[in-house]
Design an enzyme around this catalytic site. Structure first.
Site, PDB file in Angstrom:
ATOM      1  N   CYS A   1      69.418 166.470  17.359  1.00  0.00           N
ATOM      2  CA  CYS A   1      69.635 166.130  15.712  1.00  0.00           C
ATOM      3  C   CYS A   1      71.387 165.994  16.164  1.00  0.00           C
ATOM      4  CB  CYS A   1      69.298 167.426  15.089  1.00  0.00           C
ATOM      5  SG  CYS A   1      69.934 167.428  13.349  1.00  0.00           S
TER       6      CYS A   1
ATOM      7  N   ASP B   1      64.968 169.836  16.103  1.00  0.00           N
ATOM      8  CA  ASP B   1      65.695 168.781  15.268  1.00  0.00           C
ATOM      9  C   ASP B   1      65.335 169.364  13.683  1.00  0.00           C
ATOM     10  OD1 ASP B   1      66.908 166.715  14.048  1.00  0.00           O
ATOM     11  OD2 ASP B   1      64.833 165.754  13.607  1.00  0.00           O
ATOM     12  N   SER B   2      66.002 168.844  12.638  1.00  0.00           N
ATOM     13  CA  SER B   2      65.695 169.270  11.274  1.00  0.00           C
ATOM     14  C   SER B   2      64.176 168.905  10.805  1.00  0.00           C
ATOM     15  CB  SER B   2      66.566 168.665  10.361  1.00  0.00           C
ATOM     16  OG  SER B   2      66.552 167.165  10.328  1.00  0.00           O
TER      17      SER B   2
ATOM     18  N   HIS C   1      66.485 160.193  13.705  1.00  0.00           N
ATOM     19  CA  HIS C   1      65.459 159.332  12.962  1.00  0.00           C
ATOM     20  C   HIS C   1      65.672 158.235  13.169  1.00  0.00           C
ATOM     21  CE1 HIS C   1      64.754 163.267  11.069  1.00  0.00           C
ATOM     22  NE2 HIS C   1      63.776 163.076  10.432  1.00  0.00           N
TER      23      HIS C   1
ATOM     24  N   GLU D   1      61.013 159.888   7.175  1.00  0.00           N
ATOM     25  CA  GLU D   1      59.935 161.218   6.777  1.00  0.00           C
ATOM     26  C   GLU D   1      58.779 160.736   5.902  1.00  0.00           C
ATOM     27  OE1 GLU D   1      60.275 164.647   7.971  1.00  0.00           O
ATOM     28  OE2 GLU D   1      61.818 164.068   9.300  1.00  0.00           O
TER      29      GLU D   1
ATOM     30  N   CYS E   1      71.588 159.371  14.527  1.00  0.00           N
ATOM     31  CA  CYS E   1      70.676 160.259  14.025  1.00  0.00           C
ATOM     32  C   CYS E   1      69.462 160.114  14.794  1.00  0.00           C
ATOM     33  CB  CYS E   1      70.713 160.051  12.489  1.00  0.00           C
ATOM     34  SG  CYS E   1      69.294 160.926  11.708  1.00  0.00           S
TER      35      CYS E   1
HETATM   36  N1  DGL Z   1      67.633 163.736  13.089  1.00  0.00           N
HETATM   37  C1  DGL Z   1      68.489 164.602  12.331  1.00  0.00           C
HETATM   38  C2  DGL Z   1      69.909 163.924  12.795  1.00  0.00           C
HETATM   39  O1  DGL Z   1      69.705 163.288  13.819  1.00  0.00           O
HETATM   40  C3  DGL Z   1      68.257 164.106  10.817  1.00  0.00           C
HETATM   41  C4  DGL Z   1      69.202 164.817   9.658  1.00  0.00           C
HETATM   42  C5  DGL Z   1      68.934 165.448   8.675  1.00  0.00           C
HETATM   43  O2  DGL Z   1      67.916 166.327   8.496  1.00  0.00           O
HETATM   44  O3  DGL Z   1      69.462 164.721   7.483  1.00  0.00           O
HETATM   45  O4  DGL Z   1      70.905 163.925  12.218  1.00  0.00           O
END
Ligand code: DGL
Length: 275
Positions: free
Chosen positions: A73, A10-11, A187, A151, A185
């Site tokens: 992600c 993931d990011s 998150h 975050e 997402c």
């Molecule tokens: N967890 C990522 C997603 O599902 C976060 C995206 C991001 O880094 O902006 O899109």
């Protein structure tokens, strides 16, 4: 091959919501997780950059000899579509499994989608839902402040900051009468209680990390790729920024204290994967 780990990326930390489910569903599996904490967020960037980052993330996981890759992600799953068909190991993103789960539970055919700006701009969930059921009505909203809030630990149910942000983003979807909301997402499940309070009890929240873990576990079973040795699996965590503080926030995503090593890698050293 069966003894090899499952690769998840993931990011940042959001993909840990998928890892949490995976460890419940497949307790004997080893997992290698990469969180691109040095380059998060992806969702506010243009598609070429997101594709390049995703190809480097994949390249790192392949160097770890993984048997499957999960792009946990929503942004990568929406934008870097060509990855799906080109990898030497099974791959899944979050869009397909999450859309299927939402289509299966809606009663009134009105589904809300929230995601990063890149995800919503791509129309990925809308497209997938309409493929499953053309009559489904989709209502979309990007929520660019959710990832930085999460975050940075602004996640308490009674915190007025995330509540107000959520109220502004979600009111139009609530007013549109959706009965199902895709947390598009990975998150966002961390803000689940706040989101649920605003949407109301009658709205079913679909967790993209959870649905994707479920789908991945079926896929591995179906392809006879599960580990044969029945000993507790281990997780190794890799990040592209400082490891300090990672364990603490990761524990919130995982719902328990982090077990396993956290190491930093130089993701720039991995050439973008190309078939
Ligand atoms: N967890 C990522 C997603 O599902 C976060 C995206 C991001 O880094 O902006 O899109």
């Amino acid at each position: 091959m069966n003894e090899a780990p499952i690769g998840v990326f993931d990011s940042g930390l959001g993909g840990l919501t998928a890892v949490k489910e995976l460890t419940h569903l497949l307790p004997y599996e080893n997992i290698v997780y990469f969180g691109d904490t040095g380059r998060v967020p992806y969702g506010t960037r243009g598609s070429e950059i997101i594709k390049q980052y995703a190809a480097q993330d994949v390249s790192f996981l392949l160097s770890q000899q993984v048997k499957m890759i999960i792009a946990a992600c929503g942004t990568v799953s929406s934008v870097a579509l060509e990855l799906a068909g080109s990898l030497p190991v099974p791959f899944t993103g979050v869009v397909k499994p999450t859309s299927a789960a939402a289509a299966a539970v809606t009663r009134n055919g009105r589904i809300g989608i929230i995601g990063t700006s890149a995800t919503i701009r791509s129309g990925s969930y809308r497209w997938e839902l309409n493929l499953l059921h053309p009559e489904i009505q989709v209502f979309e909203q990007d929520c660019p402040l959710f990832v930085p809030l999460v975050e940075n630990g602004f996640i308490q149910r009674d915190d007025c900051v995330p509540r107000e942000v959520a109220r502004r983003y979600l009111s139009p979807l609530r007013d549109a009468g959706v009965d199902t909301l895709i947390l598009g997402c990975t998150h966002y499940p961390i803000l689940r209680e706040i989101i649920g309070d605003i949407m109301g009890d009658h709205v079913v929240l679909i967790d993209s990390g959870k649905e994707t873990a479920l789908y991945a576990s079926h896929l591995l079973r179906e392809r006879h790729l599960l580990r044969e040795e029945k000993t507790e699996g281990e997780c190794s965590f890799y990040v592209s920024d400082s490891t300090e503080g990672f364990s603490q926030i990761a524990g919130i995503f995982l719902g328990q204290n982090i077990k396993g090593n956290v190491s930093r890698i130089e993701i720039q050293d991995y050439p973008p994967y190309s078939p």
